[in-house]
Write an enzyme that holds these catalytic residues in place. Structure first.
Site, PDB file in Angstrom:
ATOM      1  N   TYR A  95       0.842  -1.201   0.000  1.00 48.83           N
ATOM      2  CA  TYR A  95       0.000   0.000   0.000  1.00 48.83           C
ATOM      3  C   TYR A  95       0.877   1.250   0.000  1.00 48.83           C
ATOM      4  O   TYR A  95       2.088   1.181   0.244  1.00 48.83           O
ATOM      5  CB  TYR A  95      -0.909  -0.030   1.229  1.00 48.83           C
ATOM      6  CG  TYR A  95      -2.010   1.009   1.230  1.00 48.83           C
ATOM      7  CD1 TYR A  95      -2.896   1.118   0.169  1.00 48.83           C
ATOM      8  CD2 TYR A  95      -2.156   1.889   2.306  1.00 48.83           C
ATOM      9  CE1 TYR A  95      -3.910   2.052   0.172  1.00 48.83           C
ATOM     10  CE2 TYR A  95      -3.172   2.831   2.322  1.00 48.83           C
ATOM     11  CZ  TYR A  95      -4.043   2.921   1.253  1.00 48.83           C
ATOM     12  OH  TYR A  95      -5.041   3.869   1.262  1.00 48.83           O
TER      13      TYR A  95
ATOM     14  N   GLY B 266     -16.059  -0.605  -6.799  1.00 50.76           N
ATOM     15  CA  GLY B 266     -16.853   0.138  -5.824  1.00 50.76           C
ATOM     16  C   GLY B 266     -16.898   1.622  -6.128  1.00 50.76           C
ATOM     17  O   GLY B 266     -17.957   2.254  -6.095  1.00 50.76           O
TER      18      GLY B 266
ATOM     19  N   TYR C 197      -6.575   7.311  -9.475  1.00 55.85           N
ATOM     20  CA  TYR C 197      -6.800   7.043  -8.057  1.00 55.85           C
ATOM     21  C   TYR C 197      -6.525   5.589  -7.697  1.00 55.85           C
ATOM     22  O   TYR C 197      -6.660   5.195  -6.533  1.00 55.85           O
ATOM     23  CB  TYR C 197      -8.239   7.411  -7.661  1.00 55.85           C
ATOM     24  CG  TYR C 197      -9.303   6.531  -8.254  1.00 55.85           C
ATOM     25  CD1 TYR C 197      -9.789   5.427  -7.554  1.00 55.85           C
ATOM     26  CD2 TYR C 197      -9.833   6.784  -9.520  1.00 55.85           C
ATOM     27  CE1 TYR C 197     -10.772   4.602  -8.100  1.00 55.85           C
ATOM     28  CE2 TYR C 197     -10.811   5.971 -10.057  1.00 55.85           C
ATOM     29  CZ  TYR C 197     -11.272   4.897  -9.350  1.00 55.85           C
ATOM     30  OH  TYR C 197     -12.241   4.075  -9.879  1.00 55.85           O
TER      31      TYR C 197
END
Length: 327
Positions: free
Chosen positions: A53, A153, A238
């Site tokens: 991450y 999502g 993103y």
């Protein structure tokens, strides 16, 4: 005793996560203890546990970027929350736990009647979609917005929000069977994420401009968006689902003068003031309550069966989010 998930070193989430228990201490001062109810398993959660991450993990860690619960107990100095309030944590991680204690300003209060499962998924994807549509360019009603990973999502949230704002969306997907499903959500056009799909998208928009594109994939998929964008258009990246670098053909910079922006909603949440935060959360909450913003759910899995939840979340053919039931 209270149960929680923890990893002591990074790696495959299904292998490194452990279910543990702890004794709870009463909240002090401005601290609030929240009885967490639901928490989704997001790609960012899996990446955090894997060690891939954008923010490094420092094990031992409790993962989970978002969730929803009720205030169970408050410290003596708490002024903004009370026992029984429905809240979502604003912390960067730590939501995969039955109880979460943190200072009161790390929680946002929601209407008591809101669907707790939908609320648990509010902080990341809907807020990201809102920022994509509002923080980079002011679009007139009827404007086209393009995106890839339209079945994700964020993609689904963007479709619904764009429809609410009166914007039109062109959505790139990898599977043809998603077309009707996304159109039911409010998508105006759904095409395959291929060179042929780009040609089809260009026919659909005709001479109308496409000023904004949302990129969650990178690689060739991002090039498809740049090909569709009009001169001076903006592409906001993103995510990087393909794990392929963003490559920009020279012609798109020289002849189109495209603008390339990035968005990491975690950073925005950290910097946003309380009024700025609620300027986003309040309208999103209202849309959730009216059923105009719905996040698809694949499975709701008990905390004790967390390995099942992780394995399902790692599959690519899901029908929505995997949710941990923290009760």
């Amino acid at each position: 005793m209270s149960s929680f998930l923890q990893f002591d070193h990074t790696g495959n989430p299904a292998n490194v996560l452990q279910l543990k228990e702890r004794v709870l201490a009463p909240p002090e001062g401005h601290e609030v203890r929240v009885r967490m109810r639901y928490a989704p398993v997001n790609p960012a959660d899996l990446n955090f546990i894997e060690g891939t991450y954008g923010r490094a993990a420092h094990p031992p860690c409790i993962p989970g970027h978002e969730g929803c619960g009720e205030v169970e107990e408050v410290g003596s100095a708490v002024v903004s929350l009370a026992k029984g309030d429905v809240v979502i944590p604003l912390l960067g991680t730590g939501c995969w736990t039955q109880h979460l204690t943190a200072p009161e300003h790390h929680f946002a209060k929601l209407p008591p009647q809101i669907d707790a499962v939908q609320a648990s998924m509010l902080r990341v994807n809907p807020v990201t979609a809102w920022a994509l549509l509002n923080h980079h360019i002011r679009l007139a009603k009827g404007s086209w917005v393009a995106q890839n990973a339209a079945n994700s999502g964020v993609g689904r949230a963007l479709i619904q929000l764009a429809h609410h704002f009166g914007l039109r969306t062109i959505n790139f997907v990898r599977r043809a069977e998603l077309v009707d499903e996304l159109k039911t959500l409010g998508a105006d056009a759904v095409v395959l994420d291929t060179a042929e799909g780009v040609a089809e998208a260009k026919k659909i928009v005709g001479s109308e401009p496409v000023q904004l594109a949302a990129n969650a994939v990178g690689g060739d998929s991002a090039i498809h968006l740049m090909d569709l964008l009009s001169s001076e258009g903006i592409m906001v990246t993103y995510g990087a689902m393909s794990r392929r670098s963003l490559k920009v053909p020279n012609k798109f910079l020289i002849f189109k003068n495209l603008q390339l922006h990035g968005l990491w909603i975690t950073k925005w949440l950290e910097k946003a003031s309380t009024p700025e935060l609620y300027e986003v959360l309040d309208p999103l909450t209202a849309l959730i309550e009216k059923g105009e913003l719905v996040t698809a759910i694949d499975q709701i899995v008990p905390l004790a069966d967390f390995k099942q939840a992780i394995l399902r979340a790692q599959e690519g053919s899901r029908h929505g989010k995997v949710i941990l039931d923290l009760a």
